[in-house]
Design a protein around this motif. Sequence first.
Motif, PDB file in Angstrom:
ATOM      1  N   ASP A  53       0.858  -1.186   0.000  1.00  0.00           N
ATOM      2  CA  ASP A  53       0.000   0.000   0.000  1.00  0.00           C
ATOM      3  C   ASP A  53       0.893   1.235   0.000  1.00  0.00           C
ATOM      4  O   ASP A  53       2.092   1.146   0.228  1.00  0.00           O
ATOM      5  CB  ASP A  53      -0.956   0.017   1.198  1.00  0.00           C
ATOM      6  CG  ASP A  53      -0.240   0.259   2.515  1.00  0.00           C
ATOM      7  OD1 ASP A  53      -0.678   1.137   3.259  1.00  0.00           O
ATOM      8  OD2 ASP A  53       0.764  -0.427   2.800  1.00  0.00           O
ATOM      9  N   GLY A  54       0.279   2.375  -0.278  1.00  0.00           N
ATOM     10  CA  GLY A  54       1.043   3.610  -0.294  1.00  0.00           C
ATOM     11  C   GLY A  54       0.199   4.771  -0.759  1.00  0.00           C
ATOM     12  O   GLY A  54      -0.985   4.620  -1.082  1.00  0.00           O
ATOM     13  N   TYR A  55       0.804   5.922  -0.753  1.00  0.00           N
ATOM     14  CA  TYR A  55       0.142   7.140  -1.221  1.00  0.00           C
ATOM     15  C   TYR A  55       0.864   7.627  -2.462  1.00  0.00           C
ATOM     16  O   TYR A  55       2.092   7.639  -2.511  1.00  0.00           O
ATOM     17  CB  TYR A  55       0.172   8.222  -0.141  1.00  0.00           C
ATOM     18  CG  TYR A  55      -0.780   7.939   0.989  1.00  0.00           C
ATOM     19  CD1 TYR A  55      -2.100   8.383   0.941  1.00  0.00           C
ATOM     20  CD2 TYR A  55      -0.379   7.210   2.098  1.00  0.00           C
ATOM     21  CE1 TYR A  55      -2.983   8.114   1.969  1.00  0.00           C
ATOM     22  CE2 TYR A  55      -1.249   6.930   3.132  1.00  0.00           C
ATOM     23  CZ  TYR A  55      -2.547   7.387   3.060  1.00  0.00           C
ATOM     24  OH  TYR A  55      -3.423   7.113   4.084  1.00  0.00           O
ATOM     25  N   MET A  62      -3.141  13.513  -3.075  1.00  0.00           N
ATOM     26  CA  MET A  62      -2.575  12.261  -2.596  1.00  0.00           C
ATOM     27  C   MET A  62      -3.705  11.226  -2.526  1.00  0.00           C
ATOM     28  O   MET A  62      -4.739  11.460  -1.911  1.00  0.00           O
ATOM     29  CB  MET A  62      -1.924  12.442  -1.223  1.00  0.00           C
ATOM     30  CG  MET A  62      -0.691  13.346  -1.263  1.00  0.00           C
ATOM     31  SD  MET A  62       0.562  12.800  -2.441  1.00  0.00           S
ATOM     32  CE  MET A  62       1.229  11.390  -1.618  1.00  0.00           C
ATOM     33  N   VAL A  63      -3.476  10.097  -3.188  1.00  0.00           N
ATOM     34  CA  VAL A  63      -4.473   9.030  -3.242  1.00  0.00           C
ATOM     35  C   VAL A  63      -3.870   7.787  -2.590  1.00  0.00           C
ATOM     36  O   VAL A  63      -2.730   7.411  -2.882  1.00  0.00           O
ATOM     37  CB  VAL A  63      -4.872   8.725  -4.708  1.00  0.00           C
ATOM     38  CG1 VAL A  63      -5.842   7.566  -4.773  1.00  0.00           C
ATOM     39  CG2 VAL A  63      -5.444   9.955  -5.373  1.00  0.00           C
ATOM     40  N   HIS A  64      -4.646   7.170  -1.699  1.00  0.00           N
ATOM     41  CA  HIS A  64      -4.172   5.959  -1.032  1.00  0.00           C
ATOM     42  C   HIS A  64      -4.421   4.748  -1.929  1.00  0.00           C
ATOM     43  O   HIS A  64      -5.490   4.594  -2.508  1.00  0.00           O
ATOM     44  CB  HIS A  64      -4.884   5.756   0.315  1.00  0.00           C
ATOM     45  CG  HIS A  64      -4.377   4.571   1.067  1.00  0.00           C
ATOM     46  ND1 HIS A  64      -5.114   3.420   1.218  1.00  0.00           N
ATOM     47  CD2 HIS A  64      -3.193   4.341   1.691  1.00  0.00           C
ATOM     48  CE1 HIS A  64      -4.406   2.537   1.907  1.00  0.00           C
ATOM     49  NE2 HIS A  64      -3.248   3.070   2.208  1.00  0.00           N
ATOM     50  N   PHE A  65      -3.421   3.883  -2.027  1.00  0.00           N
ATOM     51  CA  PHE A  65      -3.487   2.666  -2.821  1.00  0.00           C
ATOM     52  C   PHE A  65      -3.316   1.492  -1.880  1.00  0.00           C
ATOM     53  O   PHE A  65      -2.452   1.505  -1.005  1.00  0.00           O
ATOM     54  CB  PHE A  65      -2.360   2.684  -3.854  1.00  0.00           C
ATOM     55  CG  PHE A  65      -2.077   1.342  -4.462  1.00  0.00           C
ATOM     56  CD1 PHE A  65      -2.843   0.863  -5.506  1.00  0.00           C
ATOM     57  CD2 PHE A  65      -1.037   0.556  -3.988  1.00  0.00           C
ATOM     58  CE1 PHE A  65      -2.583  -0.378  -6.073  1.00  0.00           C
ATOM     59  CE2 PHE A  65      -0.762  -0.682  -4.543  1.00  0.00           C
ATOM     60  CZ  PHE A  65      -1.545  -1.149  -5.591  1.00  0.00           C
ATOM     61  N   ASN A  66      -4.156   0.469  -2.034  1.00  0.00           N
ATOM     62  CA  ASN A  66      -4.055  -0.742  -1.230  1.00  0.00           C
ATOM     63  C   ASN A  66      -4.107  -1.938  -2.160  1.00  0.00           C
ATOM     64  O   ASN A  66      -5.066  -2.093  -2.914  1.00  0.00           O
ATOM     65  CB  ASN A  66      -5.194  -0.800  -0.203  1.00  0.00           C
ATOM     66  CG  ASN A  66      -5.010  -1.919   0.786  1.00  0.00           C
ATOM     67  OD1 ASN A  66      -3.896  -2.308   1.085  1.00  0.00           O
ATOM     68  ND2 ASN A  66      -6.107  -2.442   1.289  1.00  0.00           N
TER      69      ASN A  66
END
Length: 140
Positions: A53-55, A62-66
């Motif tokens: 995961d990350g931003y 900023m979009v969070h990715f999982n």
Amino acid sequence: MNRKAHDLGLADTQFFDSTGLNPRNVSSARDLAKMVAASASYPLIREFSTTRDGYFAVNGRMVHFNNTNALVSNPEWEIGLQKTGFTNEAGKCLVMQAWMNQKPVVIVLLDSWGRLTRIGDANRIRRWVEQVAQQGARQG
């Protein structure tokens, strides 16, 4: 994308858009295995496909990715590259290159039934590969 597919010898693959969501995008398990093997030579694809995961900055936000593949977080797996996917036509799919018995193995799972079936199937394949390797070592 179609030119690259042709260059890789993907005879059963055709793209109509880059999202992967167009039902006219088609491929075969054989072509997907070739695509995974070719993609594994790109460090950035390997990194992004196995990041838990990350931003990321998208259009100044900023979009969070999982990562939806639970195997990426499992320390028992050494995954070099992976991609999950879903369309109504193809079902739940998983392609990946993982290291088993010090060798890269490409797995292609298409049209899994349940939400976790593709993960369970990948675990069963891994156990089978390890079992066959152990039997071979005892016999060899």
